[in-house]
Design a protein around this motif. Structure first.
Motif, PDB file in Angstrom:
ATOM      1  N   PHE A 153       0.822  -1.206   0.000  1.00 35.08           N
ATOM      2  CA  PHE A 153       0.000   0.000   0.000  1.00 35.08           C
ATOM      3  C   PHE A 153       0.860   1.262   0.000  1.00 35.08           C
ATOM      4  CE2 PHE A 153      -2.941   3.005   2.406  1.00 35.08           C
ATOM      5  CZ  PHE A 153      -3.671   3.325   1.274  1.00 35.08           C
ATOM      6  N   LEU A 154       2.015   1.203   0.658  1.00 35.52           N
ATOM      7  CA  LEU A 154       2.910   2.358   0.670  1.00 35.52           C
ATOM      8  C   LEU A 154       3.441   2.635  -0.729  1.00 35.52           C
ATOM      9  CD1 LEU A 154       4.381   4.536   2.283  1.00 35.52           C
ATOM     10  CD2 LEU A 154       6.191   2.884   2.752  1.00 35.52           C
ATOM     11  N   ILE A 155       3.783   1.575  -1.447  1.00 34.96           N
ATOM     12  CA  ILE A 155       4.278   1.752  -2.817  1.00 34.96           C
ATOM     13  C   ILE A 155       3.177   2.282  -3.727  1.00 34.96           C
ATOM     14  CG2 ILE A 155       5.252   0.536  -4.811  1.00 34.96           C
ATOM     15  CD1 ILE A 155       6.525  -1.428  -2.784  1.00 34.96           C
ATOM     16  N   PHE A 156       1.951   1.744  -3.571  1.00 32.81           N
ATOM     17  CA  PHE A 156       0.803   2.203  -4.356  1.00 32.81           C
ATOM     18  C   PHE A 156       0.494   3.666  -4.050  1.00 32.81           C
ATOM     19  CE2 PHE A 156      -3.910   2.627  -4.714  1.00 32.81           C
ATOM     20  CZ  PHE A 156      -4.004   2.503  -6.099  1.00 32.81           C
ATOM     21  N   ALA A 157       0.553   4.035  -2.760  1.00 32.55           N
ATOM     22  CA  ALA A 157       0.301   5.428  -2.371  1.00 32.55           C
ATOM     23  C   ALA A 157       1.359   6.355  -2.948  1.00 32.55           C
ATOM     24  CB  ALA A 157       0.265   5.546  -0.853  1.00 32.55           C
ATOM     25  N   GLY A 158       2.586   5.853  -3.081  1.00 33.06           N
ATOM     26  CA  GLY A 158       3.632   6.649  -3.713  1.00 33.06           C
ATOM     27  C   GLY A 158       3.287   6.984  -5.154  1.00 33.06           C
ATOM     28  N   ALA A 159       2.697   6.024  -5.876  1.00 33.42           N
ATOM     29  CA  ALA A 159       2.287   6.267  -7.266  1.00 33.42           C
ATOM     30  C   ALA A 159       1.176   7.316  -7.326  1.00 33.42           C
ATOM     31  CB  ALA A 159       1.822   4.959  -7.907  1.00 33.42           C
ATOM     32  N   ILE A 160       0.194   7.204  -6.422  1.00 32.98           N
ATOM     33  CA  ILE A 160      -0.897   8.189  -6.387  1.00 32.98           C
ATOM     34  C   ILE A 160      -0.350   9.582  -6.104  1.00 32.98           C
ATOM     35  CG2 ILE A 160      -2.958   8.921  -5.123  1.00 32.98           C
ATOM     36  CD1 ILE A 160      -3.580   5.987  -4.620  1.00 32.98           C
ATOM     37  N   LEU A 161       0.538   9.670  -5.126  1.00 29.37           N
ATOM     38  CA  LEU A 161       1.112  10.977  -4.771  1.00 29.37           C
ATOM     39  C   LEU A 161       1.922  11.544  -5.920  1.00 29.37           C
ATOM     40  CD1 LEU A 161       1.749  13.272  -2.873  1.00 29.37           C
ATOM     41  CD2 LEU A 161       3.508  11.854  -1.793  1.00 29.37           C
ATOM     42  N   GLY A 162       2.608  10.694  -6.661  1.00 26.30           N
ATOM     43  CA  GLY A 162       3.401  11.187  -7.786  1.00 26.30           C
ATOM     44  C   GLY A 162       2.555  11.948  -8.798  1.00 26.30           C
ATOM     45  N   PHE A 163       1.418  11.376  -9.163  1.00 25.19           N
ATOM     46  CA  PHE A 163       0.548  12.033 -10.145  1.00 25.19           C
ATOM     47  C   PHE A 163      -0.149  13.268  -9.555  1.00 25.19           C
ATOM     48  CE2 PHE A 163       0.629   7.714 -12.090  1.00 25.19           C
ATOM     49  CZ  PHE A 163       1.164   8.087 -13.316  1.00 25.19           C
ATOM     50  N   SER A 164      -0.593  13.169  -8.297  1.00 27.79           N
ATOM     51  CA  SER A 164      -1.312  14.300  -7.704  1.00 27.79           C
ATOM     52  C   SER A 164      -0.372  15.470  -7.410  1.00 27.79           C
ATOM     53  CB  SER A 164      -2.031  13.868  -6.424  1.00 27.79           C
ATOM     54  OG  SER A 164      -1.118  13.541  -5.396  1.00 27.79           O
TER      55      SER A 164
END
Length: 473
Positions: A111-122
């Motif tokens: 989930f931390l890695i997935f959240a990193g992807a979300i934060l990258g785009f946002s």
């Protein structure tokens, strides 16, 4: 509903560029500032440096891709516009913090890695909107200090966040952050999403000289894509590529040694001091680029020289310190690590990390000043800001990826410093060719030229009365 653009108290106007830059600074304080405070703790406040590096590498990889398109998305007024762009952009920071918290409680790595992807785009969306506002709203003579105002307020978030962490962790000897730190940060981060909506759109902002932020006609997605591609053919963007690439490259190295050298409460203190160093650095570069009694390009050249000398002093000192230990070291300077701040030898490295962030602020400020000197058009600056953040994040993704595979600290610091040394002469080449003003070659629109219905709904600078303006029209 309150008409924010018409609010005025004495000489203070809600629709002045300074007010808008301050508001954007507070949005960054509550979102990016808190994120920076967590980053200043080393490994996101955890002890799993490798996982933090992987998540950060994914974050900046997605940031790189998103950054190239964020500027165009921000300029398409019918799609998002600056308010919604920033609001969506800040949401990713809260999600990422939640993932860090979840990892601390349950050890959920994916989930931390997935959240990193979300934060990258946002985050790409947020920084595109922020860059456009900070660089295009102020008058040309104020652009350096505009960065200072934004950066100081933004870094106050790091300072406040680190103070919260330090207060909670003051009597703790644990190597990780407590639940109280994450709860406090989460509450603050969520306020940024709402604060974004009190920022005014460009056409309602009036500068102190009576000029307004000029808006070009809305472009179609196809035309916008052509404008985006055109940036890659601009020799100035190519010359600034090394500067953009290196501007976040060193964060992986600095975060890794912070996590390695210090325990939890000392990392909180280090995070606080890095915020202070960033604030000092932003004031220094803003004063050089706006206050020195030279022409604009000479002030920018002086800024390049100042950052180059400062970088050599600080990074040279850092290189000397780095030769004394490696990743495998259990002791540094004769003391077992991680250190507490009460260990005598910790004072020097703590001061060094503060100095790293002071240099970082001057480097970032110079980059923003150089970009803002190229044009006053908010749409062009949004694209440039997106290009900047895209390249910057690509560099950060590479550096965190290198740290994740446990590249030698000495190799990381040498690459980081070399990139800075290469980028500054190329930046000087660009600023040497900038104009002393863009007002003579770009369209300048005054209050008097606005539509009568708009004039009646906004507050005007002193010396510009609505009645006079309407009569002239």
């Amino acid at each position: 509903m309150v008409n924010l653009a018409a609010l005025k108290y004495g000489r203070l106007r809600y629709n002045s560029p300074w007010t808008q830059v301050v508001i954007v600074g507070f949005v960054a304080l509550c979102s990016v500032g808190m994120f920076s405070a967590i980053g200043g703790l080393g490994a996101g406040g955890t002890q799993d440096v490798q996982l933090s590096d992987i998540a950060s590498s994914v974050l900046y990889g997605c940031f790189c891709v998103g950054g190239f398109f964020a500027g165009s998305i921000n300029t398409l007024q019918n799609i998002l516009g600056p308010r919604m762009t920033m609001s969506i952009g800040t949401s990713g920071y809260a999600i990422y913090l939640g993932a860090l918290w979840n990892f601390q409680l349950h050890g959920t790595r994916w989930f931390l890695i997935f959240a990193g992807a979300i934060l990258g785009f946002s985050a790409a969306l947020f920084w595109s909107a922020q860059g456009s506002i900070m660089m295009s709203y102020p008058m040309e003579k104020d652009k350096g200090r505009s960065f200072t105002v934004f950066w100081v307020i933004f870094q106050m978030g790091t300072l406040i966040g680190a103070s919260i962490a330090l207060g909670i962790e003051f009597h703790s000897t644990l190597s990780t952050m407590s639940t109280g730190v994450y709860v406090s940060f989460m509450i603050i981060m969520l306020t940024a999403m709402a604060t974004s909506w009190v920022v005014l759109p460009p056409h309602l902002v009036v500068r102190g000289d009576g000029t307004i932020v000029e808006l070009q006609r809305s472009l179609s997605p196809k035309q916008e894509f052509k404008e985006f591609i055109q940036m890659f053919k601009d020799w100035r963007m190519l010359a600034l590529f090394p500067m953009f690439f290196s501007s976040n490259y060193f964060y992986a190295y600095q975060g890794a040694i912070t996590a390695s050298l210090f325990n939890g409460r000392t990392r909180a203190l280090v995070s606080l001091l890095t915020g202070l160093g960033s604030m000092i650095g932003s004031v220094l570069i803003g004063s050089i680029t706006d206050v020195l009694p030279f022409s604009r390009h000479n002030r920018a050249l002086a800024g390049c020289a100042f950052v180059l000398v400062l970088s050599c002093i600080v990074w040279g000192s850092g290189l000397g310190f780095q030769t004394k230990f490696t990743r495998a070291s259990a002791e540094v300077l004769g003391e077992e690590i991680p250190w507490d701040w009460t260990v005598g030898v910790a004072a020097g490295p703590i001061t060094l990390i503060l100095a790293y962030y002071l240099v970082d602020a001057t480097f970032q400020g110079l980059a923003y000043y150089t970009m803002s000197s190229l044009t006053n058009d908010p749409f062009k600056l949004a694209r440039i800001a997106g290009y900047y953040k895209g390249i910057q994040s690509g560099g950060a993704a590479v550096s965190f990826g290198m740290d994740a595979v446990k590249t030698a600290y000495l190799g990381e610091i040498l690459i980081s410093w070399l990139l800075i040394l290469v980028s500054l002469p190329l930046c000087a080449l660009v600023v040497y060719r900038i104009r002393d003003t863009n007002y003579e070659v770009e369209t300048v629109k005054h209050v008097e030229e606005m539509e009568p219905e708009i004039i009646g709904e906004i507050s005007l600078p002193d010396g510009h009365r609505a009645g006079q303006d309407l009569e002239k029209k």
